[in-house]
Design a protein around this motif. Sequence first.
Motif, PDB file in Angstrom:
ATOM      1  N   GLU A   1       0.848  -1.182   0.000  1.00  0.00           N
ATOM      2  CA  GLU A   1       0.000   0.000   0.000  1.00  0.00           C
ATOM      3  C   GLU A   1       0.889   1.239   0.000  1.00  0.00           C
ATOM      4  O   GLU A   1       2.048   1.190   0.403  1.00  0.00           O
ATOM      5  CB  GLU A   1      -0.903   0.024   1.242  1.00  0.00           C
TER       6      GLU A   1
ATOM      7  N   LEU B   1     -10.277   3.787   3.663  1.00  0.00           N
ATOM      8  CA  LEU B   1      -9.069   4.208   2.977  1.00  0.00           C
ATOM      9  C   LEU B   1      -8.166   5.043   3.877  1.00  0.00           C
ATOM     10  O   LEU B   1      -7.032   5.324   3.528  1.00  0.00           O
ATOM     11  CB  LEU B   1      -9.438   5.036   1.748  1.00  0.00           C
TER      12      LEU B   1
ATOM     13  N   TYR C   1      -3.776   8.280   3.849  1.00  0.00           N
ATOM     14  CA  TYR C   1      -4.784   7.883   2.866  1.00  0.00           C
ATOM     15  C   TYR C   1      -4.164   6.853   1.944  1.00  0.00           C
ATOM     16  O   TYR C   1      -3.106   7.098   1.350  1.00  0.00           O
ATOM     17  CB  TYR C   1      -5.248   9.095   2.058  1.00  0.00           C
TER      18      TYR C   1
ATOM     19  N   GLU D   1      -5.479   1.033  -1.796  1.00  0.00           N
ATOM     20  CA  GLU D   1      -6.675   0.391  -1.266  1.00  0.00           C
ATOM     21  C   GLU D   1      -7.942   0.878  -1.966  1.00  0.00           C
ATOM     22  O   GLU D   1      -8.951   0.186  -2.005  1.00  0.00           O
ATOM     23  CB  GLU D   1      -6.774   0.662   0.235  1.00  0.00           C
ATOM     24  N   TYR D   2      -7.874   2.069  -2.559  1.00  0.00           N
ATOM     25  CA  TYR D   2      -9.043   2.650  -3.210  1.00  0.00           C
ATOM     26  C   TYR D   2      -9.555   1.758  -4.342  1.00  0.00           C
ATOM     27  O   TYR D   2     -10.761   1.557  -4.493  1.00  0.00           O
ATOM     28  CB  TYR D   2      -8.704   4.030  -3.758  1.00  0.00           C
TER      29      TYR D   2
ATOM     30  N   TRP E   1     -11.412  -1.146  -2.939  1.00  0.00           N
ATOM     31  CA  TRP E   1     -12.706  -0.704  -2.389  1.00  0.00           C
ATOM     32  C   TRP E   1     -13.697  -0.432  -3.516  1.00  0.00           C
ATOM     33  O   TRP E   1     -14.851  -0.846  -3.463  1.00  0.00           O
ATOM     34  CB  TRP E   1     -12.478   0.552  -1.553  1.00  0.00           C
TER      35      TRP E   1
END
Length: 212
Positions: free
Chosen positions: A26, A157, A194, A198-199, A202
């Motif tokens: 990440e 996030l 942030y 991961e966005y 998601w």
Amino acid sequence: MHSIRILILSFLRLPVLGQIKPRLFEFGPKAGLLVNGLATLDTVTFKKKLSVGYQGGIFTRFNVGPFSLQPEVVYQVKGGSTTAPTQAKYSYKYISTPIIVGYTPIKGIYLEAGYEPSWALNKGYKKDGLTIYGPDVATDKSLIVGTRINMLDMFSLFSLNIRYTHGLQNVSTSKYLLTPLDFRNRSVQVSATYTFSEYYLWKKKFGVKKKN
């Protein structure tokens, strides 16, 4: 009644959203505030005040099971103030590269510890008339302990980071009268990260579906 149903459904959906597991790698930005102070040599009694600094930078994170490794590059302002026997403000500006190891005993909460080397950007700085000083040495070294809380739902996030940083090195070469000064950084840091990577996970799982 319609609003109540929406609220209930939202709460029921929270555990589902929380099931997104951290990816192996990440990355993203971080920003936050620091409450700073100086630990001083006992043979000179200073009256000290805390100061508020800030930080901003980027992080990367590697997740393996319950463990994480998080290298960062951040700009931050540390230091503090004294009111007696001399009145002065110490503003220490650094580029820091902390390396943080995390362990999660409870889902979403990480206990963290690490090491933070820093490089001064304003070594030897003095602002005439206002008595503002930069550090006298080019580097600093600190130990870090703290916690990271991964937010749930739409904030999955984001992570909230709370850390204590304990400076190991004297950053002053000055003297008061004939007594050498020993100033060491102390900071409590509160920041948010942030997770860009991961966005995509998601959005793929919970994003708006296009109609065929």
